[in-house]
Design an enzyme around this catalytic site. Structure first.
Site, PDB file in Angstrom:
ATOM      1  N   GLY A  29       2.367-101.155  -4.518  1.00 33.67           N
ATOM      2  CA  GLY A  29       3.227-100.898  -4.265  1.00 33.67           C
ATOM      3  C   GLY A  29       3.573-101.653  -3.036  1.00 33.67           C
ATOM      4  CG  ASP A  83      -2.471 -96.913  -2.813  1.00 27.92           C
ATOM      5  OD1 ASP A  83      -0.953 -97.250  -3.193  1.00 27.92           O
ATOM      6  OD2 ASP A  83      -2.664 -96.788  -4.378  1.00 27.92           O
ATOM      7  N   GLY A  84      -0.465 -96.852  -0.733  1.00 31.03           N
ATOM      8  CA  GLY A  84       0.867 -95.782  -0.231  1.00 31.03           C
ATOM      9  C   GLY A  84       1.050 -94.707  -0.945  1.00 31.03           C
ATOM     10  CE  LYS A  96      -1.698 -93.401  -4.961  1.00 30.37           C
ATOM     11  NZ  LYS A  96      -0.999 -95.098  -4.591  1.00 30.37           N
ATOM     12  N   GLY A  97       2.633 -92.718  -7.955  1.00 34.44           N
ATOM     13  CA  GLY A  97       2.576 -93.389  -9.079  1.00 34.44           C
ATOM     14  C   GLY A  97       4.563 -93.672  -9.153  1.00 34.44           C
ATOM     15  N   GLY A  98       4.809 -93.926  -8.476  1.00 33.51           N
ATOM     16  CA  GLY A  98       5.738 -94.392  -8.407  1.00 33.51           C
ATOM     17  C   GLY A  98       6.268 -96.206  -8.823  1.00 33.51           C
ATOM     18  N   GLY A  99       5.094 -96.276  -8.675  1.00 39.00           N
ATOM     19  CA  GLY A  99       4.612 -97.776  -9.723  1.00 39.00           C
ATOM     20  C   GLY A  99       4.157 -98.060 -10.176  1.00 39.00           C
ATOM     21  CD  GLU A 105      -1.114 -97.003  -7.126  1.00 32.88           C
ATOM     22  OE1 GLU A 105      -0.611 -97.254  -6.492  1.00 32.88           O
ATOM     23  OE2 GLU A 105      -0.332 -95.101  -7.553  1.00 32.88           O
TER      24      GLU A 105
HETATM   25  C1  5RP Z   1       2.482 -97.046  -7.072  1.00 32.55           C
HETATM   26  C2  5RP Z   1       2.219 -95.900  -5.770  1.00 32.55           C
HETATM   27  C3  5RP Z   1       2.913 -96.327  -4.547  1.00 32.55           C
HETATM   28  O1  5RP Z   1       1.844 -96.045  -3.438  1.00 32.55           O
HETATM   29  C4  5RP Z   1       4.012 -95.667  -4.387  1.00 32.55           C
HETATM   30  O2  5RP Z   1       4.972 -95.457  -5.917  1.00 32.55           O
HETATM   31  C5  5RP Z   1       5.052 -96.017  -2.955  1.00 32.55           C
HETATM   32  O3  5RP Z   1       5.020 -97.218  -3.388  1.00 32.55           O
HETATM   33  P1  5RP Z   1       5.829 -98.124  -2.413  1.00 32.55           P
HETATM   34  O4  5RP Z   1       4.783 -98.354  -0.660  1.00 32.55           O
HETATM   35  O5  5RP Z   1       6.438 -99.122  -2.476  1.00 32.55           O
HETATM   36  O6  5RP Z   1       6.878 -96.870  -1.417  1.00 32.55           O
HETATM   37  O7  5RP Z   1       1.930 -94.817  -5.537  1.00 32.55           O
HETATM   38  O8  5RP Z   1       2.392 -96.128  -8.303  1.00 32.55           O
END
Ligand code: 5RP
Length: 232
Positions: A29, A83-84, A96-99, A105
């Site tokens: 992310g 991690d984000g 989590k998991g937006g990406g 992760e």
């Molecule tokens: C990816 C994630 C990222 O950590 C989450 O989506 C946050 O992303 P960003 O730092 O771009 O806001 O879980 O699967």
């Protein structure tokens, strides 16, 4: 305030947890990418660390900025994972998991002695669930699995729930690094994250879900100036 500055400040503060010789889990992310770039600068100045990336995207970035990598198969435990997150509540429970990288992760965060979450202030919430919860599922039977996920949402009190396949374009499912699909679960709120996490894990076809419960020990909230470090 630019969210990007806040993300950079959170990432910079996470460097304080890095020690020479550490084996590091590298998240995915935009916030985690800031951390990897800053880490690369430290490595150029002589810091001796090795990383295990949580996605192909992070793998590419880490190579680009010169962070030495270790294949995950050669790793027993990690010293630190950074991690984000998409959402963080007051009990350090995360979505989590937006990406679409939640599986790797979670494997890496779970193998780390210390899991540090880096996020800008907008990610802090009272109740999880405004951000659609990603659930990774096998492509085979995904519509059946989605129906069971919907049932689990309703049964655990998620009001107004919807479960839909994540697509990059119409009729083009997003495929994760592990070759799976993502079902995004929209609801007003997740009132019982532990109950939902248990219910999702019991569904055949669900590989894993984006609820990270009891995993984060440190949450670093990036701000316009500096960052706040919270410990559990
Ligand atoms: C990816 C994630 C990222 O950590 C989450 O989506 C946050 O992303 P960003 O730092 O771009 O806001 O879980 O699967």
């Amino acid at each position: 305030m630019s969210a990007d500055i806040a993300k950079i400040n959170a990432a910079a503060a996470a460097l304080d947890f890095v020690e020479d010789g550490m084996l590091l889990g590298l998240g995915t992310g935009s916030t985690a990418a800031h951390f990897v770039r800053l880490l690369g600068e430290r490595v150029k100045k002589g810091l001796n660390v090795r990383g295990v990336p949580t996605s192909e995207e992070t793998d590419r970035l880490a190579r680009e900025v010169g962070v030495p990598l270790v294949p995950v198969e050669r790793v027993g435990a990690l010293d630190l994972a950074v991690d984000g997150a998409d959402e963080v509540d007051g009990q350090f429970r995360l979505i989590k998991g937006g990406g679409a990288a939640l599986l790797r992760e979670k494997i890496i965060a779970g193998a780390a002695k210390h899991f540090v979450v880096i996020a800008d202030e907008s990610k802090m919430v009272e109740t999880l669930g405004a951000f659609p919860l990603p659930v990774e599922v096998t492509p085979f039977g995904f519509t059946l699995t989605a129906a069971r996920i919907y049932d689990a949402l309703k049964l655990t009190g998620c009001k107004g729930a919807e479960a839909s396949l994540r697509e990059s374009a119409p009729n083009t499912p997003v495929v994760t690094d592990g070759g799976n699909y993502i079902i995004d679960c929209r609801c007003l709120a997740i009132p019982h994250p532990e109950a939902l996490a248990d219910a999702l894990k019991r569904i055949t076809g669900v590989v894993d879900h984006g609820l990270f419960l009891g995993m984060a020990r440190t949450v670093i909230i990036g701000k316009a100036k500096g960052a706040e470090v919270l410990e559990r």
